[in-house]
Design an enzyme around this catalytic site. Structure first.
Site, short mmCIF file in Angstrom:
data_model
loop_
_atom_site.label_atom_id
_atom_site.label_comp_id
_atom_site.label_asym_id
_atom_site.label_seq_id
_atom_site.Cartn_x
_atom_site.Cartn_y
_atom_site.Cartn_z
N HIS A 140 20.64 -21.20 40.49
CA HIS A 140 19.95 -21.99 41.74
C HIS A 140 18.91 -21.23 42.33
O HIS A 140 17.68 -21.64 42.83
CB HIS A 140 20.82 -22.76 42.52
CG HIS A 140 20.14 -23.56 43.54
ND1 HIS A 140 19.39 -24.82 43.26
CD2 HIS A 140 19.95 -23.47 45.00
CE1 HIS A 140 18.63 -25.45 44.32
NE2 HIS A 140 19.02 -24.47 45.44
N ASP A 150 13.85 -25.36 45.84
CA ASP A 150 14.89 -26.23 46.53
C ASP A 150 14.26 -26.97 47.55
O ASP A 150 13.22 -27.90 47.24
CB ASP A 150 16.15 -25.19 47.27
CG ASP A 150 17.18 -26.15 47.81
OD1 ASP A 150 18.03 -26.58 46.84
OD2 ASP A 150 17.14 -26.24 49.06
#
Length: 305
Positions: free
Chosen positions: A284, A86
């Site tokens: 994610h 991320d």
């Protein structure tokens, strides 16, 4: 800077994303150490037990890259393999781009290199606003204090909701802050947590954010335009070191053109990219959802350097 550390051997740095901490690498730290590496996972600037400067501009990409090379120095090393997820991937890509002599190899999870960079003359935030509206999360986060206070009202509801919603087991998050201004209203609260996430894990994250607050992590987003200006001299430069990209096909980042290009093979900006790893059904939180697959991919990559 607070760090978690294990093992001995060549240095591997693990950089977390938002809203996480060093703890998101809890599975990779012992496995990489057992494979013969010195593994260090910091709480990055503004997170956990690491310092939280007051000024927004203290969280720009120049500071974040310098934190990585400063950490390498403080550990008595010359270089490291830098792995990020991320926002940590953005820092990892830029450390390899801006300080290539300090990086043996770079691996990015979820966020591809050059993600969300504007294609025309607009700034990144203007470009994202034009494409997604004022309530797109990155645009909305530009307003100091709003989301900071929102998350602090119910950190458990927020963290439990976003970890589940953004995962391969959840419905996916549309990255939009609802009209109420409360991100929790856009998240799904599970009746039962998926197998990869426990209530103890949630407790750990909640304790971290109750201590640190959320402003530090949000200030990273408030430097999107500043980072675009600071990296102008590297805009056409390729990453010179070996690279790896890992993404789940239920991660919102998977659909980005930059991600699709990296999944297809080496690109002009990452010419030494190794075959990418696509995690079927993963969302994610790749290294938490699929710890064994991610760890195996990282060990193979680091051993190949």
């Amino acid at each position: 800077m607070h760090i978690a550390e294990a093992g001995s051997g060549p240095l591997v740095l693990l950089l977390h994303g938002w809203p996480e901490s060093w703890y998101s690498w809890r599975h990779q730290i012992p496995a990489l150490a057992a494979a013969g590496y010195r593994v260090v996972a910091p709480d990055q600037r503004g997170y956990g037990s690491t310092s939280r400067p007051d000024r927004v501009e203290d969280y720009d990409i120049a500071h974040l890259v310098d934190d990585v090379t400063g950490l390498i120095d403080a550990l008595g090393e010359q270089h490291a393999t830098v792995v990020g997820h991320d926002w940590g991937a953005i820092v990892a890509w830029h450390t390899a781009l801006m300080r290539p002599r300090r990086v043996r190899g770079v691996a990015g999870l979820s966020v591809p290199h050059r993600w969300a960079e504007p294609k025309g003359s607009s700034t990144p935030v203007e470009s994202l606003r034009a494409a997604n509206g004022d309530h797109f999360y990155i645009v909305y986060f530009q307003q100091p204090g709003l989301s900071d206070a929102d998350f602090a009202r119910d950190p458990r509801g927020f963290l439990r909701g976003i970890l589940y919603t953004g995962s391969g087991d959840g419905p996916g998050w549309n990255a939009t802050i609802p009209a109420s201004g409360r991100i929790v209203d856009s998240l799904t609260q599970p009746d039962r947590l998926p197998a990869w996430l426990t209530e103890r894990d949630i407790d750990t994250y909640v304790a971290e954010y109750r201590r640190s607050g959320f402003t530090g992590g949000l200030n990273w987003y408030r430097n999107f335009d500043r980072n675009w200006e600071l990296t102008a001299r590297w805009r056409d430069a390729p990453i010179q070191v070996p690279a790896l990209y890992v993404v789940g096909d239920r991660d919102g980042a998977f659909h980005a053109p930059e991600a699709q290009a990296m999944l297809a093979g080496p690109t002009a900006s990452v010419p030494r990219l190794r075959p990418a790893v696509l995690l079927k059904g993963a969302g994610h939180w790749a290294q938490q959802e699929r710890p064994e697959e991610v760890t195996d991919a990282l060990i193979r990559f680091v051993r190949s350097l």
